[in-house]
Design a protein around this motif. Structure first.
Motif, PDB file in Angstrom:
ATOM      1  N   TYR A 164       0.821  -1.202   0.000  1.00  0.00           N
ATOM      2  CA  TYR A 164       0.000   0.000   0.000  1.00  0.00           C
ATOM      3  C   TYR A 164       0.863   1.264   0.000  1.00  0.00           C
ATOM      4  O   TYR A 164       1.916   1.316   0.623  1.00  0.00           O
ATOM      5  N   LYS A 165       0.370   2.263  -0.718  1.00  0.00           N
ATOM      6  CA  LYS A 165       1.000   3.590  -0.800  1.00  0.00           C
ATOM      7  C   LYS A 165       2.406   3.532  -1.385  1.00  0.00           C
ATOM      8  O   LYS A 165       3.253   4.359  -1.045  1.00  0.00           O
ATOM      9  N   LYS A 166       2.656   2.569  -2.236  1.00  0.00           N
ATOM     10  CA  LYS A 166       3.954   2.451  -2.906  1.00  0.00           C
ATOM     11  C   LYS A 166       3.731   2.412  -4.409  1.00  0.00           C
ATOM     12  O   LYS A 166       2.720   1.890  -4.884  1.00  0.00           O
ATOM     13  N   HIS A 167       4.678   2.955  -5.135  1.00  0.00           N
ATOM     14  CA  HIS A 167       4.626   2.936  -6.599  1.00  0.00           C
ATOM     15  C   HIS A 167       5.536   1.835  -7.113  1.00  0.00           C
ATOM     16  O   HIS A 167       6.649   1.663  -6.621  1.00  0.00           O
ATOM     17  N   PHE A 168       5.046   1.115  -8.116  1.00  0.00           N
ATOM     18  CA  PHE A 168       5.827   0.055  -8.747  1.00  0.00           C
ATOM     19  C   PHE A 168       5.908   0.347 -10.237  1.00  0.00           C
ATOM     20  O   PHE A 168       4.902   0.703 -10.858  1.00  0.00           O
ATOM     21  N   SER A 169       7.095   0.214 -10.792  1.00  0.00           N
ATOM     22  CA  SER A 169       7.238   0.487 -12.221  1.00  0.00           C
ATOM     23  C   SER A 169       6.569  -0.615 -13.022  1.00  0.00           C
ATOM     24  O   SER A 169       6.409  -1.740 -12.557  1.00  0.00           O
ATOM     25  N   THR A 170       6.190  -0.268 -14.227  1.00  0.00           N
ATOM     26  CA  THR A 170       5.536  -1.239 -15.097  1.00  0.00           C
ATOM     27  C   THR A 170       6.242  -1.257 -16.436  1.00  0.00           C
ATOM     28  O   THR A 170       7.104  -0.423 -16.720  1.00  0.00           O
ATOM     29  N   ARG A 171       5.894  -2.196 -17.243  1.00  0.00           N
ATOM     30  CA  ARG A 171       6.515  -2.362 -18.563  1.00  0.00           C
ATOM     31  C   ARG A 171       5.430  -2.339 -19.613  1.00  0.00           C
ATOM     32  O   ARG A 171       4.256  -2.321 -19.289  1.00  0.00           O
ATOM     33  N   GLY A 172       5.828  -2.344 -20.853  1.00  0.00           N
ATOM     34  CA  GLY A 172       4.864  -2.339 -21.949  1.00  0.00           C
ATOM     35  C   GLY A 172       5.086  -1.173 -22.890  1.00  0.00           C
ATOM     36  O   GLY A 172       5.657  -0.147 -22.509  1.00  0.00           O
ATOM     37  N   GLN A 173       4.625  -1.331 -24.131  1.00  0.00           N
ATOM     38  CA  GLN A 173       4.830  -0.331 -25.181  1.00  0.00           C
ATOM     39  C   GLN A 173       3.742   0.729 -25.218  1.00  0.00           C
ATOM     40  O   GLN A 173       3.932   1.797 -25.775  1.00  0.00           O
ATOM     41  N   ASN A 174       2.566   0.417 -24.644  1.00  0.00           N
ATOM     42  CA  ASN A 174       1.452   1.367 -24.675  1.00  0.00           C
ATOM     43  C   ASN A 174       0.639   1.209 -23.388  1.00  0.00           C
ATOM     44  O   ASN A 174       0.911   0.327 -22.574  1.00  0.00           O
TER      45      ASN A 174
END
Length: 178
Positions: free
Chosen positions: A109-119
């Motif tokens: 909770y209350k944490k940001h996680f990076s994501t992947r993907g082209q769009n």
């Protein structure tokens, strides 16, 4: 009407021998065996931080489930004290969940996680997939903790045959049902 494949723990539900639907295993020491697992749901949201899409995990819910089709009792040994012991195992899973739920939520909770993907569509899909894997990893640790505590419960109570030890656990579990 089909049989239920899982029974969810609630404070007003008690197991009965009809919930143990698998064939007993004559090759094992146990007179009965319960299969209890955790299931989870969650919400994943995304937002843009510094022009990067990140995801956030919210609303993790954890459920304790008994699996009737995998759980069994040796019919010749089915009695009330053994059923109470098996209910205790189910209750123990709920107790472990309650003891660890805040820690599980604090990890996400209350944490940001990076994501992947082209769009955006790919990022949303990967965010759901990746967050599920992250939570599942923690729930597997919780399952392992429950398995360890369950083995201690079995040993302490001698599978429910040590009535003095069983009654100590029963007092703890009774608090879950009030």
């Amino acid at each position: 009407m089909g049989e239920k494949t899982t029974l969810e723990w609630t404070s007003n539900f008690a197991l009965s021998w009809s919930d143990f639907q698998a064939e007993s295993n004559p090759a094992v020491f146990e007179d009965s065996h319960s299969v209890i697992k955790y299931r989870f749901t969650w919400v994943v949201d995304s937002e843009i931080v510094d022009r990067n899409v990140v995801f956030l995990i919210n609303d993790i819910s954890l459920f304790v489930e008994f699996h009737p089709l995998l759980s069994w009792v040796r019919q010749s040994d089915a009695n009330e004290s053994l059923l109470n012991h098996e209910q205790g195992n189910f209750d123990l899973a709920e107790l472990v969940k309650r003891e660890n739920m805040v820690h599980l939520q604090e990890q996400f909770y209350k944490k940001h996680f990076s994501t992947r993907g082209q769009n955006d569509e790919q990022r949303k899909q990967f965010a759901k997939e990746d967050s599920g894997k992250m939570i599942n990893e923690q729930v597997e640790k919780l399952q392992n903790l429950f398995n360890e505590r369950s083995q201690k419960y079995q040993n302490d109570t001698n599978y429910g045959k040590n009535f003095e030890e069983q009654s100590k656990y029963d007092l703890i579990f009774k608090q879950l049902h009030t």
